[in-house]
Design a protein around this motif. Structure first.
Motif, PDB file in Angstrom:
ATOM      1  N   THR A  26     105.492  34.855  -1.742  1.00 31.11           N
ATOM      2  CA  THR A  26     106.540  35.257  -0.742  1.00 31.11           C
ATOM      3  C   THR A  26     106.562  33.977   0.292  1.00 31.11           C
ATOM      4  O   THR A  26     105.421  33.681   0.653  1.00 31.11           O
ATOM      5  N   SER A  27     107.646  33.496   0.664  1.00 32.64           N
ATOM      6  CA  SER A  27     107.588  32.368   1.553  1.00 32.64           C
ATOM      7  C   SER A  27     107.128  32.682   3.083  1.00 32.64           C
ATOM      8  O   SER A  27     106.106  31.923   3.651  1.00 32.64           O
ATOM      9  N   PHE A  28     107.912  33.636   3.748  1.00 35.95           N
ATOM     10  CA  PHE A  28     107.633  33.914   5.017  1.00 35.95           C
ATOM     11  C   PHE A  28     107.354  35.242   5.130  1.00 35.95           C
ATOM     12  O   PHE A  28     107.599  36.155   4.677  1.00 35.95           O
ATOM     13  N   THR A  29     106.374  35.187   6.205  1.00 41.26           N
ATOM     14  CA  THR A  29     105.766  36.645   6.510  1.00 41.26           C
ATOM     15  C   THR A  29     106.614  37.700   6.740  1.00 41.26           C
ATOM     16  O   THR A  29     107.590  37.470   7.727  1.00 41.26           O
ATOM     17  N   SER A  30     106.584  38.826   6.397  1.00 40.92           N
ATOM     18  CA  SER A  30     107.352  39.813   6.560  1.00 40.92           C
ATOM     19  C   SER A  30     106.672  41.063   7.254  1.00 40.92           C
ATOM     20  O   SER A  30     105.531  41.426   6.935  1.00 40.92           O
ATOM     21  N   LEU A  31     107.171  41.533   8.431  1.00 38.56           N
ATOM     22  CA  LEU A  31     106.605  42.426   9.347  1.00 38.56           C
ATOM     23  C   LEU A  31     107.317  43.679   9.313  1.00 38.56           C
ATOM     24  O   LEU A  31     108.962  43.631   9.264  1.00 38.56           O
ATOM     25  N   PRO A  32     106.713  44.926   9.527  1.00 29.40           N
ATOM     26  CA  PRO A  32     107.553  46.088   9.806  1.00 29.40           C
ATOM     27  C   PRO A  32     108.340  46.029  10.903  1.00 29.40           C
ATOM     28  O   PRO A  32     107.796  45.252  11.893  1.00 29.40           O
ATOM     29  N   PRO A  33     109.541  46.450  10.816  1.00 29.94           N
ATOM     30  CA  PRO A  33     110.415  46.500  11.942  1.00 29.94           C
ATOM     31  C   PRO A  33     109.907  46.580  13.408  1.00 29.94           C
ATOM     32  O   PRO A  33     110.271  45.781  14.273  1.00 29.94           O
ATOM     33  N   SER A  34     109.038  47.695  13.830  1.00 32.71           N
ATOM     34  CA  SER A  34     108.699  47.578  15.162  1.00 32.71           C
ATOM     35  C   SER A  34     107.587  46.372  15.597  1.00 32.71           C
ATOM     36  O   SER A  34     107.839  46.119  16.792  1.00 32.71           O
ATOM     37  N   VAL A  35     106.840  46.081  14.548  1.00 35.77           N
ATOM     38  CA  VAL A  35     106.001  44.842  14.902  1.00 35.77           C
ATOM     39  C   VAL A  35     106.999  43.466  15.112  1.00 35.77           C
ATOM     40  O   VAL A  35     106.613  42.766  15.964  1.00 35.77           O
ATOM     41  N   TYR A  36     107.783  43.407  14.094  1.00 33.06           N
ATOM     42  CA  TYR A  36     108.719  42.140  14.132  1.00 33.06           C
ATOM     43  C   TYR A  36     109.406  42.395  15.616  1.00 33.06           C
ATOM     44  O   TYR A  36     109.408  41.314  16.332  1.00 33.06           O
ATOM     45  N   ALA A  37     109.978  43.347  16.141  1.00 34.47           N
ATOM     46  CA  ALA A  37     110.516  43.368  17.176  1.00 34.47           C
ATOM     47  C   ALA A  37     109.993  43.043  18.319  1.00 34.47           C
ATOM     48  O   ALA A  37     110.470  42.383  19.169  1.00 34.47           O
ATOM     49  N   ALA A  38     108.604  43.414  18.316  1.00 30.00           N
ATOM     50  CA  ALA A  38     107.603  43.271  19.582  1.00 30.00           C
ATOM     51  C   ALA A  38     107.374  41.612  19.507  1.00 30.00           C
ATOM     52  O   ALA A  38     107.265  40.936  20.581  1.00 30.00           O
ATOM     53  N   LEU A  39     107.031  41.216  18.341  1.00 30.05           N
ATOM     54  CA  LEU A  39     106.758  39.681  18.057  1.00 30.05           C
ATOM     55  C   LEU A  39     107.985  39.128  18.636  1.00 30.05           C
ATOM     56  O   LEU A  39     108.080  37.873  19.357  1.00 30.05           O
ATOM     57  N   GLU A  40     109.391  39.314  17.954  1.00 28.09           N
ATOM     58  CA  GLU A  40     110.469  38.643  18.542  1.00 28.09           C
ATOM     59  C   GLU A  40     110.602  38.478  20.205  1.00 28.09           C
ATOM     60  O   GLU A  40     111.120  37.583  20.598  1.00 28.09           O
ATOM     61  N   SER A  41     110.630  39.704  20.611  1.00 30.67           N
ATOM     62  CA  SER A  41     110.411  39.778  22.003  1.00 30.67           C
ATOM     63  C   SER A  41     109.671  38.976  22.728  1.00 30.67           C
ATOM     64  O   SER A  41     109.859  38.151  23.920  1.00 30.67           O
ATOM     65  N   ALA A  42     108.353  38.974  22.347  1.00 28.73           N
ATOM     66  CA  ALA A  42     107.362  38.085  23.105  1.00 28.73           C
ATOM     67  C   ALA A  42     107.548  36.865  22.806  1.00 28.73           C
ATOM     68  O   ALA A  42     107.462  35.987  23.898  1.00 28.73           O
ATOM     69  N   PHE A  43     108.037  36.217  21.673  1.00 28.45           N
ATOM     70  CA  PHE A  43     108.110  35.001  21.253  1.00 28.45           C
ATOM     71  C   PHE A  43     109.197  34.556  22.006  1.00 28.45           C
ATOM     72  O   PHE A  43     109.167  33.244  22.917  1.00 28.45           O
ATOM     73  N   ARG A  44     110.426  35.096  22.339  1.00 30.83           N
ATOM     74  CA  ARG A  44     111.679  34.778  23.098  1.00 30.83           C
ATOM     75  C   ARG A  44     111.243  34.585  24.514  1.00 30.83           C
ATOM     76  O   ARG A  44     111.590  33.668  25.426  1.00 30.83           O
ATOM     77  N   LYS A  45     110.464  35.304  25.073  1.00 32.45           N
ATOM     78  CA  LYS A  45     109.953  35.483  26.462  1.00 32.45           C
ATOM     79  C   LYS A  45     109.252  34.317  26.958  1.00 32.45           C
ATOM     80  O   LYS A  45     109.498  33.603  27.650  1.00 32.45           O
TER      81      LYS A  45
END
Length: 149
Positions: A26-45
């Motif tokens: 698998t090329s890219f790490t796939s995260l459960p939706p709630s984990v991905y949403a938290a990661l995306e939010s923190a990264f964007r910040k």
């Protein structure tokens, strides 16, 4: 998980609802939706000083930046934690994917798993330059520098 040393506000149970897989196919790490949403939010910040762009229509990524006009860019470190206190700290190569060589499209290199299959899959993009050690008898995993790049 943590972004720039700050743990994501996600209960530990969210990471292991359906288990986790280290998958070199698998090329890219796939995260459960709630984990991905938290990661995306923190990264964007943490990336708020840089110009965010709308990803291309065929892209699998939804957090992208135009970094072509900056002399210096600081990408926040991302760490993934495992049972037993094992921390996998990703370098820039495992955090962002450069889709255009001129750096006009650089994206967060993680994806969201489907709602029906919330399995965390650690992909090979995040593991570049990292040696993975499997202890099948002790049912443990470890990471170190010097793997394939």
């Amino acid at each position: 998980m943590a972004v720039a040393g700050e743990k994501l506000p996600v209960p530990g149970s969210e990471y292991s609802k359906s288990g986790g897989i280290i998958d070199s196919g698998t090329s890219f790490t796939s995260l459960p939706p709630s984990v991905y949403a938290a990661l995306e939010s923190a990264f964007r910040k943490k990336m708020s000083n840089y110009k965010m762009i709308k990803p291309g229509s065929n892209d699998d990524f939804d957090t992208c930046y135009d970094l072509s006009k900056y002399d210096e860019v600081v990408i926040p470190k991302i760490s993934i934690f495992f049972k037993g206190g094992v921390e996998l700290e990703l370098g820039v190569k495992g955090i962002v994917v450069v889709l255009k060589k001129d750096l006009s499209q650089v994206c967060l290199a993680f994806s969201k798993s489907s709602e029906s299959d919330e399995t965390l899959i650690l992909g090979n993009f995040q593991l570049r330059g990292i040696e993975v050690h499997h202890d099948f008898v002790g049912q443990r995993v470890g990471f170190g520098p010097g793997g394939c790049s």
